[in-house]
Design a protein around this motif. Structure first.
Motif, mmCIF file in Angstrom:
data_model
loop_
_atom_site.group_PDB
_atom_site.id
_atom_site.type_symbol
_atom_site.label_atom_id
_atom_site.label_comp_id
_atom_site.label_asym_id
_atom_site.label_seq_id
_atom_site.Cartn_x
_atom_site.Cartn_y
_atom_site.Cartn_z
ATOM 1 N N SER A 558 0.815 -1.219 0.000
ATOM 2 C CA SER A 558 0.000 0.000 0.000
ATOM 3 C C SER A 558 0.850 1.271 0.000
ATOM 4 O O SER A 558 0.533 2.244 -0.692
ATOM 5 C CB SER A 558 -0.940 -0.014 1.209
ATOM 6 N N LYS A 559 1.951 1.263 0.754
ATOM 7 C CA LYS A 559 2.775 2.469 0.810
ATOM 8 C C LYS A 559 3.437 2.734 -0.539
ATOM 9 O O LYS A 559 3.450 3.859 -1.037
ATOM 10 C CB LYS A 559 3.843 2.317 1.899
ATOM 11 N N VAL A 560 3.993 1.672 -1.138
ATOM 12 C CA VAL A 560 4.623 1.831 -2.448
ATOM 13 C C VAL A 560 3.572 2.120 -3.516
ATOM 14 O O VAL A 560 3.795 2.919 -4.434
ATOM 15 C CB VAL A 560 5.432 0.564 -2.802
ATOM 16 N N HIS A 561 2.438 1.463 -3.368
ATOM 17 C CA HIS A 561 1.363 1.647 -4.360
ATOM 18 C C HIS A 561 0.920 3.102 -4.427
ATOM 19 O O HIS A 561 0.645 3.627 -5.522
ATOM 20 C CB HIS A 561 0.184 0.749 -3.977
ATOM 21 N N LYS A 562 0.859 3.760 -3.285
ATOM 22 C CA LYS A 562 0.404 5.153 -3.264
ATOM 23 C C LYS A 562 1.341 6.042 -4.081
ATOM 24 O O LYS A 562 0.897 6.876 -4.877
ATOM 25 C CB LYS A 562 0.331 5.633 -1.820
ATOM 26 N N LYS A 563 2.662 5.865 -3.922
ATOM 27 C CA LYS A 563 3.625 6.679 -4.678
ATOM 28 C C LYS A 563 3.572 6.356 -6.162
ATOM 29 O O LYS A 563 3.558 7.247 -7.015
ATOM 30 C CB LYS A 563 5.033 6.443 -4.134
ATOM 31 N N LEU A 564 3.555 5.035 -6.470
ATOM 32 C CA LEU A 564 3.524 4.649 -7.882
ATOM 33 C C LEU A 564 2.224 5.094 -8.550
ATOM 34 O O LEU A 564 2.220 5.467 -9.721
ATOM 35 C CB LEU A 564 3.684 3.127 -8.003
ATOM 36 N N PHE A 568 2.028 7.166 -11.832
ATOM 37 C CA PHE A 568 1.300 6.622 -12.987
ATOM 38 C C PHE A 568 0.184 7.564 -13.433
ATOM 39 O O PHE A 568 -0.002 7.811 -14.633
ATOM 40 C CB PHE A 568 0.738 5.249 -12.619
ATOM 41 N N ASN A 569 -0.545 8.087 -12.465
ATOM 42 C CA ASN A 569 -1.639 9.010 -12.807
ATOM 43 C C ASN A 569 -1.110 10.272 -13.473
ATOM 44 O O ASN A 569 -1.721 10.807 -14.404
ATOM 45 C CB ASN A 569 -2.441 9.369 -11.558
#
Length: 889
Positions: A558-564, A568-569
């Motif tokens: 979740s932590k990495v996903h938020k930055k990526l 990406f967006n």
């Protein structure tokens, strides 16, 4: 001579022998055509050709000949000399246009740079065009070389999620470059070989992807089939229904194993399938074992149901069920659940029987001294807890109720009874709980001994066993404490594969994070390196593929996903903005076409409007997309505008057809009216009416199929009209000629009477003459002759006769009429005299004036003898009868 022949052959002329022009006397000399000119040597001819053409260009006095000779010169040096030395600008410009050798062009341009601006501009443009062409070729080759390098480097990016999209983009760029200019064969072969190799990789990836998708579908279908099989097995009411369970389970195991060779599923799916296989295998073994003892089991069940108080039968059933080890199964088929329910009912019946005996022998309870709501609530809770077999809660409620009864001296005989029942429940609990917990310890030990990775399904089993441990209850003795310590230690051992599963999940999440970061890098590079000319369908496919790949690489921490996700967006917003900007541009262009189409109805010419609408439609086809929904909406608006134009054209066409039909009817009516006018008398009085009808008919717009026929009919009517007009005019002219003769006869008659001494009435003769239709230009002469008739003396009759004959001779000469044979010499002399005096008329107007003057003079001569009068009338009648005199009177 040979050079002359060659030059003439260039102008498609033959070497014809000239003949002398015949003179007034002598004969033409004969020409010997058998003499042949010997053929020249070829090399001499070629040298002579070039030199003679250059000489012609420099020495010819006619510009056209110089230009023709110039177009035959092929030598670049000779053309350069002409550009430098020729004195005529047009020849220099034409020679400059024919130069194509760049070295000669550069040398010539340098020499004429200050002397001939026009020729220098032409040569300078040739040099610049050649340089630009070479530059364009070099840029084109550089572009092709770069595309070849890009397609070669793409071999190292087969794992790139945008691999297929990049290959498609490179192919499209190559096609566009090939359309602009031909590609060298070596580069074309290099690119084609690289593309062929890459397409094989793409095809292989597509096949692998299809196989993986099919394997994934099969794996999910297997999972669903396992769920269905478990549901069916748990719903079994009779064991005979589960005979085919083993074959179905074996088939699903083979199907699952085949998919593992193609695609390894994620651990969640794999563990869930393994857990289901394990559970179904245990259930299958239970069913197969039970089928062997089915007859004995059925008999005991029937006996227990028929004789509930038969303790031996219930004990035998309990022992038999115990051999099946039902406690190892977290879920049981309905058949076994029913067996357990029967056994529990029997055991409960055996426990309640002594209590009922105690109730029967007990003394009637004393009435309560006082009724408390709190006490009544405790009584209700105790009764419910004992009925449910919850000894722990029942003990707590009973202790509270006993304390409350002791405090308030309440009498409740059921408290003693419930205390006895609770003690029995505790004894039974100790008897039932410890074996149950021993079973739970055994199950946990079994989990701990089987350390294969089962992930979340194992964790669920551990949690289920722990929840079951809590639900069983407590005995609070040393045996239970020992069991709890074993259960706790075994739980930690069984949890080890779960920790391994979580570690694997973490590794998967880290790999997914790496893949997503690589995807972001690829997209950022693509966004940064986007060319000015973008193939937008490929751009859209890249956006769609990027979103699909983003979803494939799931899950991520979740932590990495938020930055990526933020990264990406951001890059996707950049790509979307490019696409939306293109959509907006195309939408503005299409809206401009719609606006332009909306003004087409304002054009005066519907034909021009329709042509413009078709051109706008072709322009629309060449525009790019602005999004499917927007495209459809704008197209509907544009089509409505174009349809309105075409509808107006159709309306005008129908109106034109109606008008043409009305014109056809009107033309028929006008032709009939003209035909009626032609048949009338005195049509010269109706000329204005006739012309008006013809003008109206000619102004009508008629279709092609009827126009030709109408025109032919009108031509026939006009010809008939003109013939009738000419006929009446001819009759009028003839009447005038006859009136001249009649007037002249009246004059002769009156003059003869005066000369004979007879009295005449001048007024009467003049009135008779006025009734004649004599041309106006005779009236003056006739009036003068009548006025002088009274003074006739008969002088000079011979002179008047001679003048009359001379005038007749001149008229015959002018009208090309034959004269009497005796006057031929006189006629020739008169003709020569007229030519010498330059009095012979040169134009039709002079001829008309001269004829009218001579005729006027003829009617002026009087005092002719009767013979001369007869001869004069005969000769004048022949003159007046000539047809050409109509145009002269």
């Amino acid at each position: 001579m040979a050079i002359t022949d060659i030059f003439k052959s260039w102008f498609n002329k033959e070497n014809k022998t000239k003949t002398a022009t015949p003179a007034s006397t002598g004969s033409a000399p004969k020409v010997d055509t058998s003499t042949k000119v010997p053929a020249p040597n070829v090399d001499d001819v070629h040298r002579a050709e070039g030199q003679s053409l250059v000489d012609i260009v420099f020495n010819s006095s006619q510009l056209s000949i110089s230009l023709i000779a110039l177009n035959k010169i092929e030598s670049q040096q000779q053309l350069a000399d002409i550009v430098i030395k020729h004195t005529i600008a047009k020849v220099r410009l034409e020679a400059a246009q024919r130069l194509h050798d760049l070295a000669v062009i550069a040398d010539t341009a340098e020499k004429i740079k200050q002397s001939d601006k026009g020729a220098y501009r032409i040569l300078r443009k040739k040099i610049d065009d050649s340089a630009n062409q070479e530059k364009a070729i070099e840029q084109h080759l550089q572009l092709l070389e770069k595309l070849c390098q890009d397609v070669d480097s793409l071999h190292r990016q087969t794992s790139n999620p945008l691999f297929a999209a990049k290959l498609q983009s490179l192919q499209q760029q190559w096609q566009q470059a090939s359309k602009m200019q031909a590609c060298p064969d070596a580069l074309q072969q290099r690119f084609d070989q690289a593309v062929l190799s890459l397409q094989k990789i793409v095809t292989q990836q597509q096949h692998e992807k299809a196989a993986i998708e099919h394997a994934q579908q099969t794996q999910h279908a297997t999972l669903q089939a396992l769920h269905d099989l478990r549901t069916q097995s748990l719903a079994l009411d009779t064991l005979n229904d589960g005979v085919s369970m083993g074959a179905s389970l074996e088939k699903l195991q083979q199907q699952w194993q085949q998919t593992l060779d193609v695609h390894s599923p994620d651990l969640v799916l794999q563990n869930e399938v393994h857990a289901l296989f394990k559970q179904l295998n245990q259930l299958n073994q239970l069913i197969e074992q039970s089928l062997k003892q089915l007859s004995e089991l059925s008999a005991l069940v029937e006996r227990v149901i028929a004789q509930p108080d038969d303790f031996d039968s219930s004990q035998s059933l309990k022992e038999l069920i115990k051999t099946l080890q039902l406690h190892k199964h977290t879920q049981l088929p309905a058949f076994f659940q029913r067996l357990q329910a029967i056994l529990i009912q029997v055991e409960k019946r055996h426990r309640v029987a002594p209590t009922q005996e105690i109730k029967a022998t007990a003394k009637p309870p004393k009435p309560e001294a006082k009724d408390f709501p709190e006490f009544q609530q405790l009584i209700t809770q105790i009764s419910q807890a004992i009925a449910e077999g919850n000894s722990r809660q029942a003990s707590q409620y009973l202790k509270s109720a006993q304390q409350l009864a002791k405090t308030h001296k309440l009498h409740e005989p059921r408290l003693v009874q419930w205390a006895q029942e609770l003690q029995q429940l505790k004894d039974w609990a100790e008897f039932a709980i410890l074996p149950k917990k021993e079973e739970l310890v055994a199950k946990m030990r079994q989990l701990a001994e089987h350390l294969e990775a089962e992930g979340l399904s194992r964790l669920d089993e551990i949690k289920a066993l722990q929840a079951e441990w809590q639900a069983v209850g407590m005995v609070n003795n040393e045996a239970e404490k020992a069991l709890w310590q074993q259960f706790k230690d075994l739980s930690q051992q069984a949890y080890a594969p779960c920790q391994q599963y979580f570690d694997q999940q973490k590794a998967i999440q880290e790999q997914n994070a790496i893949n997503r970061e690589a995807l972001c890098v690829e997209l950022e590079q693509y966004l940064a390196q986007m060319p000015d000319v973008v193939h937008w369908p490929t751009h859209l496919s890249i956006i769609k593929k990027a979103r699909e790949d983003w979803q494939i690489h799931h899950p991520v921490d979740s932590k990495v996903h938020k930055k990526l996700l933020t990264r990406f967006n951001d890059v996707m917003q950049g790509l979307e903005k490019k696409l939306q900007d293109e959509y907006a541009l195309q939408a503005n262009r299409k809206q401009a076409l719609i606006k332009e189409a909306s003004h087409l109805l304002e054009l005066s010419s519907v034909r021009d409007a329709c042509q413009k609408a078709k051109e706008l439609q072709q322009t629309w086809k060449g525009l790019g997309s602005c999004g499917h929904a927007k495209d459809q909406k704008l197209w509907e608006e544009f089509r409505q505008q174009c349809d309105a134009v075409f509808a107006k054209r159709e309306e005008e066409k129908q109106a034109r057809q109606q008008q043409e039909q009305a014109n056809i009817e009107r033309s028929k009516q006008l032709l009939e009216n003209l035909a009626v006018l032609v048949d009338l008398e005195h049509i010269e009085e109706r000329q204005q009416q006739f012309d008006a009808l013809v003008q109206e008919l000619q102004s009508l717009s008629l279709p092609k199929e009827t126009y030709q026929d109408t025109r032919q009919q009108l031509t026939q009517i006009k010809q008939q009209w003109q013939q009738k007009i000419d006929s009446q005019a001819y009759e009028a002219k003839a009447s005038q000629r006859q009136a001249i003769l009649d007037a002249l006869n009246l004059c002769f008659s009156a003059e003869n009477a005066v000369l004979a001494g007879k009295a005449i009435s001048i007024e009467q003769h003049q009135a008779a003459r006025q009734q004649l239709n004599v041309p106006n230009f005779f009236n003056s002469a006739l009036n003068k002759r009548w006025q002088s008739m009274a003074q006739l003396k008969g002088d000079n009759p011979q002179e008047h006769a001679q003048l009359f004959q001379e005038n007749c001779l001149v008229l015959e000469l002018l009208l090309d009429l034959p004269s009497p044979y005796t006057d031929n010499e006189t006629r020739t002399a008169k003709k020569m005299q007229l030519f010498q005096q330059q009095s012979y008329p040169k134009t039709a107007e002079e001829k008309q004036n001269m004829v009218q003057q001579l005729l006027v003079q003829l009617v002026s001569y009087s005092q002719l003898s009767p013979d001369e009068q007869a001869q004069a009338m005969t000769r004048l009648s022949a003159i007046l009868a000539h047809p050409s005199l109509n145009a002269l009177l």
